[in-house]
Enzyme design. Structure first.
Site, PDB file in Angstrom:
ATOM      1  N   ARG A 195      50.379  13.070  42.651  1.00 52.89           N
ATOM      2  CA  ARG A 195      49.664  14.364  42.552  1.00 52.89           C
ATOM      3  C   ARG A 195      49.158  14.806  43.916  1.00 52.89           C
ATOM      4  NH1 ARG A 195      47.854  13.531  36.722  1.00 52.89           N
ATOM      5  NH2 ARG A 195      49.605  14.659  35.380  1.00 52.89           N
ATOM      6  N   GLU A 206      55.969  10.907  22.223  1.00 53.13           N
ATOM      7  CA  GLU A 206      56.333  11.893  23.408  1.00 53.13           C
ATOM      8  C   GLU A 206      57.968  11.574  23.652  1.00 53.13           C
ATOM      9  OE1 GLU A 206      53.537  11.984  26.668  1.00 53.13           O
ATOM     10  OE2 GLU A 206      52.177  12.893  25.618  1.00 53.13           O
ATOM     11  N   TYR A 237      52.286  20.023  23.726  1.00 51.59           N
ATOM     12  CA  TYR A 237      50.882  20.131  24.094  1.00 51.59           C
ATOM     13  C   TYR A 237      49.903  20.557  23.033  1.00 51.59           C
ATOM     14  CZ  TYR A 237      52.132  19.528  29.061  1.00 51.59           C
ATOM     15  OH  TYR A 237      52.264  18.901  30.432  1.00 51.59           O
ATOM     16  N   LYS A 239      57.698  18.434  36.778  1.00 53.11           N
ATOM     17  CA  LYS A 239      57.357  19.723  36.098  1.00 53.11           C
ATOM     18  C   LYS A 239      58.024  20.766  36.974  1.00 53.11           C
ATOM     19  CE  LYS A 239      52.903  18.428  34.179  1.00 53.11           C
ATOM     20  NZ  LYS A 239      51.336  18.727  33.976  1.00 53.11           N
ATOM     21  N   HIS A 266      53.902  14.711  34.584  1.00 53.77           N
ATOM     22  CA  HIS A 266      53.148  14.266  33.413  1.00 53.77           C
ATOM     23  C   HIS A 266      53.458  12.743  33.126  1.00 53.77           C
ATOM     24  CE1 HIS A 266      51.634  14.429  29.065  1.00 53.77           C
ATOM     25  NE2 HIS A 266      52.706  13.323  28.835  1.00 53.77           N
ATOM     26  N   ASN A 289      50.579  20.553  38.804  1.00 52.39           N
ATOM     27  CA  ASN A 289      50.493  19.248  39.074  1.00 52.39           C
ATOM     28  C   ASN A 289      51.517  18.377  39.088  1.00 52.39           C
ATOM     29  OD1 ASN A 289      50.218  18.749  36.067  1.00 52.39           O
ATOM     30  ND2 ASN A 289      48.664  17.941  36.217  1.00 52.39           N
TER      31      ASN A 289
HETATM   32  P1  CMP Z   1      49.328  16.753  31.789  1.00 52.51           P
HETATM   33  O1  CMP Z   1      49.347  15.566  32.091  1.00 52.51           O
HETATM   34  O2  CMP Z   1      51.002  17.454  31.363  1.00 52.51           O
HETATM   35  O3  CMP Z   1      48.405  17.166  30.401  1.00 52.51           O
HETATM   36  C1  CMP Z   1      47.806  18.292  30.062  1.00 52.51           C
HETATM   37  C2  CMP Z   1      48.048  19.331  31.214  1.00 52.51           C
HETATM   38  O4  CMP Z   1      46.910  20.323  31.024  1.00 52.51           O
HETATM   39  C3  CMP Z   1      47.624  18.939  32.479  1.00 52.51           C
HETATM   40  O5  CMP Z   1      48.611  18.050  32.941  1.00 52.51           O
HETATM   41  C4  CMP Z   1      47.453  19.941  33.291  1.00 52.51           C
HETATM   42  O6  CMP Z   1      48.596  20.458  33.954  1.00 52.51           O
HETATM   43  C5  CMP Z   1      46.887  20.910  32.496  1.00 52.51           C
HETATM   44  N1  CMP Z   1      45.537  21.249  32.583  1.00 52.51           N
HETATM   45  C6  CMP Z   1      44.676  20.436  32.505  1.00 52.51           C
HETATM   46  N2  CMP Z   1      43.334  21.063  32.844  1.00 52.51           N
HETATM   47  C7  CMP Z   1      43.704  22.396  33.246  1.00 52.51           C
HETATM   48  C8  CMP Z   1      43.234  23.527  33.742  1.00 52.51           C
HETATM   49  N3  CMP Z   1      41.718  23.441  33.739  1.00 52.51           N
HETATM   50  N4  CMP Z   1      43.702  24.673  33.924  1.00 52.51           N
HETATM   51  C9  CMP Z   1      45.128  24.713  33.737  1.00 52.51           C
HETATM   52  N5  CMP Z   1      45.850  23.626  33.324  1.00 52.51           N
HETATM   53  C10 CMP Z   1      45.250  22.546  33.334  1.00 52.51           C
END
Ligand code: CMP
Length: 147
Positions: A104, A128, A51, A11, A117, A114
């Site tokens: 992470r 995906e 998403y 990311k 993904h 984070n």
């Molecule tokens: P990802 O695994 O890409 O899948 C969904 C994403 O939503 C997750 O990683 C986070 O980056 C994001 N996400 C989940 N919870 C939150 C939150 N509370 N605030 C902001 N981003 C979030």
């Protein structure tokens, strides 16, 4: 146990800190093979589609804006139980709760930023992967690809 494929995204927060090679080393050390990889600038439309399951969450707009804020690296990983192996390697979505040694825990800045993904199921992985790669762009590790 079976050979699986999963979609990985490195990311924007990790790309901006030049962490692609460090994350790829962690992937290789987990016996996962990167069988397709490209650096792209995700469009807003692509991020919205990717998403879609989170579209009603309060952080959705922030998430989409983040994912289009810089290039990302999209990858197909292949290996024994690749989906769960990669999720274990990534660690908890929230780096504050992630186990020591996970990507992470080591690299992520926050629950939003984070670093990586990974697909969360076989169905998600198929959908995906197909969003970002054609069949011709994926050359796997199975015998017919190696000989
Ligand atoms: P990802 O695994 O890409 O899948 C969904 C994403 O939503 C997750 O990683 C986070 O980056 C994001 N996400 C989940 N919870 C939150 C939150 N509370 N605030 C902001 N981003 C979030």
């Amino acid at each position: 146990m079976a050979i699986e494929r999963t979609l990985s995204i490195i990311k924007p927060d990790a790309i901006k800190r030049n962490l692609t090679n460090a994350i790829n080393t962690a992937i290789a050390n987990s016996d996962l093979h990167i069988i397709a990889q490209k650096r792209i600038r995700m469009t807003k439309e692509q991020a919205n589609i990717f998403y879609d399951s989170h579209k009603d969450r309060p952080f959705f707009d922030e998430l989409v804006d983040f994912m289009i804020s810089s290039p990302v690296v999209v990858q197909v990983l292949e290996g024994e139980s690749a989906i769960s192996v990669y999720r274990n390697l990534m660690g908890d979505t929230n780096p504050a709760r992630a186990a020591d040694g996970t990507i992470r825990k080591i690299f992520a800045k926050s629950i939003g930023e984070n670093s990586v993904h990974g697909s969360d199921s076989a169905v998600a992985a198929r959908v995906e992967i197909a969003q970002f790669f054609s069949d011709k762009e994926i050359v796997g590790c199975l015998r017919q690809h190696l000989e």
